[in-house]
Scaffold this active site. Structure first.
Site, short mmCIF file in Angstrom:
data_model
loop_
_atom_site.label_atom_id
_atom_site.label_comp_id
_atom_site.label_asym_id
_atom_site.label_seq_id
_atom_site.Cartn_x
_atom_site.Cartn_y
_atom_site.Cartn_z
N ASP A 88 8.64 40.59 47.06
CA ASP A 88 7.53 40.81 47.99
C ASP A 88 6.27 41.26 47.26
O ASP A 88 6.33 41.62 46.08
CB ASP A 88 7.93 41.81 49.09
CG ASP A 88 8.64 43.05 48.54
OD1 ASP A 88 8.57 43.30 47.33
OD2 ASP A 88 9.27 43.76 49.34
N ASN A 147 14.69 52.45 56.96
CA ASN A 147 14.94 51.79 58.25
C ASN A 147 15.84 50.55 58.10
O ASN A 147 15.96 49.75 59.02
CB ASN A 147 13.61 51.40 58.92
CG ASN A 147 12.80 50.40 58.12
OD1 ASN A 147 13.25 49.92 57.07
ND2 ASN A 147 11.61 50.06 58.59
N HIS A 165 15.35 48.07 55.93
CA HIS A 165 14.68 46.84 55.50
C HIS A 165 15.11 46.41 54.10
O HIS A 165 15.48 47.24 53.27
CB HIS A 165 13.15 46.91 55.65
CG HIS A 165 12.40 47.69 54.62
ND1 HIS A 165 11.33 48.50 54.95
CD2 HIS A 165 12.51 47.77 53.28
CE1 HIS A 165 10.83 49.03 53.85
NE2 HIS A 165 11.53 48.62 52.82
N GLU A 172 11.36 43.89 57.99
CA GLU A 172 11.46 45.08 58.83
C GLU A 172 12.41 44.82 60.00
O GLU A 172 12.69 43.66 60.33
CB GLU A 172 10.06 45.40 59.39
CG GLU A 172 9.01 45.70 58.31
CD GLU A 172 9.13 47.11 57.73
OE1 GLU A 172 10.26 47.63 57.63
OE2 GLU A 172 8.09 47.66 57.35
C1 GLP Z 1 9.80 49.06 49.48
C2 GLP Z 1 10.15 47.63 48.97
C3 GLP Z 1 11.61 47.37 49.08
C4 GLP Z 1 12.35 48.59 48.54
C5 GLP Z 1 12.17 49.75 49.48
C6 GLP Z 1 12.82 51.04 48.99
O1 GLP Z 1 9.14 49.06 50.69
N1 GLP Z 1 9.44 46.57 49.61
O2 GLP Z 1 11.92 46.19 48.35
O3 GLP Z 1 13.72 48.32 48.47
O4 GLP Z 1 10.83 49.94 49.79
O5 GLP Z 1 12.05 51.68 48.02
P1 GLP Z 1 12.58 52.87 47.15
O6 GLP Z 1 13.57 52.30 46.22
O7 GLP Z 1 11.35 53.41 46.46
O8 GLP Z 1 13.19 53.85 48.08
#
Ligand code: GLP
Length: 241
Positions: free
Chosen positions: A67, A136, A138, A143
């Site tokens: 992304d 959440n 995702h 989402e």
């Molecule tokens: C972000 C990314 C995800 C990631 C998630 C968790 O929003 N788009 O790909 O897995 O959040 O992030 P973190 O590993 O910093 O908790």
């Protein structure tokens, strides 16, 4: 779906790092799907340390990131381009022309989605996709929604994601939209490894592993994938049945 519980983030990093390194050693020109966020950072450190020891080369590997934010210049310090270059790509011998990202500033998001799908296909499909998970549920930036998505699309970020990620942006306003690979594109990967550490992820992990398969918890779809492993620490595993 396999769930592996480890004591430390370093042990997870080594386990996931070994999977990536073995795959690239076996198939040097394969495509690997990369993720951003804090969760995969220790894995990227492990990969860099093995590269520095001369144990692996990534010169033919292709990369596809999950992304990218919209309305943010690619060279912004908070873009996922910058994140990947700083944490991994600039530290290994991956070739610039083999690095693929969704264009969060594309003029035509449908055309951009089609371009990415075609590039993944031309690369022989993603062999191993690395994922984190949002609080959440995702994955990528898929989402909670009424339906599972398929190919990449432009998403409106939820308040819970904005609240979770605003810390990275400090004073700078966080983008409200992102371009993300869809659930279908993620599910077409041959193998999926999901990394989650810390208590804040426990609810999402329990919903993804033990809950019903529902687009309200996008990661729950992984129950339907034939080769997926969750790499979690004890805190993230604490609500598992
Ligand atoms: C972000 C990314 C995800 C990631 C998630 C968790 O929003 N788009 O790909 O897995 O959040 O992030 P973190 O590993 O910093 O908790």
């Amino acid at each position: 779906m396999k769930v592996m519980v480890y004591k430390t983030a370093e042990e997870i990093a080594e386990a996931v790092g070994r999977i990536i390194i073995k795959r690239v050693a076996d198939e040097p020109s394969c495509a690997i799907g990369f993720a951003t966020g804090a969760s995969p950072v220790p894995t990227y450190e492990y990969i860099v340390s093995e590269f520095n020891k001369g144990n692996i080369s990534f010169k033919d590997m292709k990369t596809f990131n999950l992304d990218e934010y919209c309305d943010l210049p690619v060279d912004d310090k908070n873009s996922y381009h910058t994140f990947m270059h700083e944490n991994l790509f600039d530290k290994i011998d991956v070739q610039a022309e083999n690095i693929n990202f969704l264009d969060g500033n594309a003029e035509d998001y449908d055309a951009e989605s089609a371009r990415y799908a075609e590039a993944i296909k031309a690369a022989g499909g993603i062999k191993v996709q690395i994922l984190g998970i949002g609080t959440n549920g995702h994955i990528g930036f898929n989402e909670p929604a009424d339906e599972f998505t398929d190919e990449a699309f432009k998403v409106t970020l939820t308040q819970s994601t904005i609240d979770s990620n605003q810390k990275y942006f400090g004073e700078q306003a966080m983008p409200r939209y992102a371009m993300t690979m869809g659930i279908g594109s993620i599910m077409r990967s041959e193998e999926i490894v999901l990394i989650a550490t810390g208590e804040a992820k426990a609810k999402a992990i329990a919903a993804a592993v033990n809950g019903e398969v529902t687009p309200q918890c996008p990661a729950s779809i992984l129950q339907n994938h034939p080769n997926v492993t969750f790499f979690v620490d004890e805190a993230a595993a604490s609500l598992l049945k």
